[in-house]
Design a protein around this motif. Structure first.
Motif: not given
Length: 265
Positions: A139, A142-143, A157, A160-161
């Motif tokens: 997180l 890939l923020q 995960h 993340l979405y």
């Protein structure tokens, strides 16, 4: 006259840049642990204790750290990202036993259309060490990422979405593995083997279009893969009925059905 020695990248060291590069390549490309490198250099008459090799490897990594920001910036511009983690034994100072840490791998790659032409995004891989498998690690990494992310169905995960900037893409290899482990243990082919046949038909389509441009791949998937997926989904829903909930086969069916939207994306 005596030629001047090339300066070492490391202060107070006689290790040349090429020697440091050789140690790093031996370690990370050829997977040679330092004790084997020590023996290799000894066969050539060079005395390099593994403690020295370790110090040089760490110092060289610190020098290379300057490359991380531009590498990450390039990677996070990729149309798609792949992420996975693996276990790593960690031995800490003052402890006699190892504990399990994690190495997270991120791969950015893909193609994008520019002025009617498909252009490759040069792939880039970054590995990050972490002491746990907490979802906070991907997180944080890939923020700021926007694009497609292919990962396993690890619950960590999920965050993340949530914003919609990252689109989840399922992994058929993870789905297939569950059926494969069951089929491998069975003396007679059963439902798991049949599931593998369905997935094999999808793999055959992907193999045939592997070298095509994204628009041709998309067209082939709409024509050839969608009917297979629709029939496979119907087969899964029809055969999951009656399976014991805790049986490995039921869990394999459940994995495929729960993550179907991501798997067909």
């Amino acid at each position: 006259m005596t030629a001047s020695a090339q300066p070492s990248p490391l202060p107070k060291s006689n290790a040349s840049a090429s020697l440091l590069a050789n140690i790093l390549a031996n370690t990370y490309v050829d997977h040679l642990p330092l004790n084997r490198q020590e023996m290799r250099y000894a066969r050539r008459g060079v005395h390099l204790p593994r403690a020295t090799l370790c110090e040089w490897k760490l110092a060289a990594a610190e020098l290379l750290e300057v490359l991380l920001p531009p590498l990450r910036a390039h990677q996070l511009q990729a149309p798609r990202m792949h992420v996975d983690d693996t276990t790593l034994p960690l031995l800490e100072k003052g402890r006699t036993a190892t504990r399990t840490a994690r190495l997270w791998g991120y791969l950015g790659a893909g193609q994008r259309e520019e002025n009617g032409v498909w252009v490759d995004h040069p792939p880039a891989v970054v590995f990050e060490f972490a002491e746990s498998r907490s979802g906070s690690h991907p997180l944080r990494y890939l923020q700021k990422y926007k694009g497609y992310l292919q990962a396993d169905a690890y619950s960590g995960h999920g965050a993340l979405y949530e914003t919609g900037d990252i689109v989840e893409v399922g992994c058929w290899a993870h789905c297939r593995r569950r059926f494969f482990e069951i089929a491998k243990a069975q003396s007679k082919p059963g439902l798991a083997a049949q599931a593998l046949q369905w997935i094999a038909s999808l793999y055959a389509i992907e193999s045939r279009i592997r070298d095509q441009t994204p628009d041709l791949k998309y067209a082939a998937r709409q024509i050839d893969a969608l009917p297979v997926l629709a029939q496979f989904r119907q087969w899964l829903e029809g055969n999951v009925i009656g399976l014991p909930a805790q049986a490995p086969l039921a869990k394999a069916f459940g994995y495929a059905l729960r993550h179907w939207p991501a798997l067909v994306r």
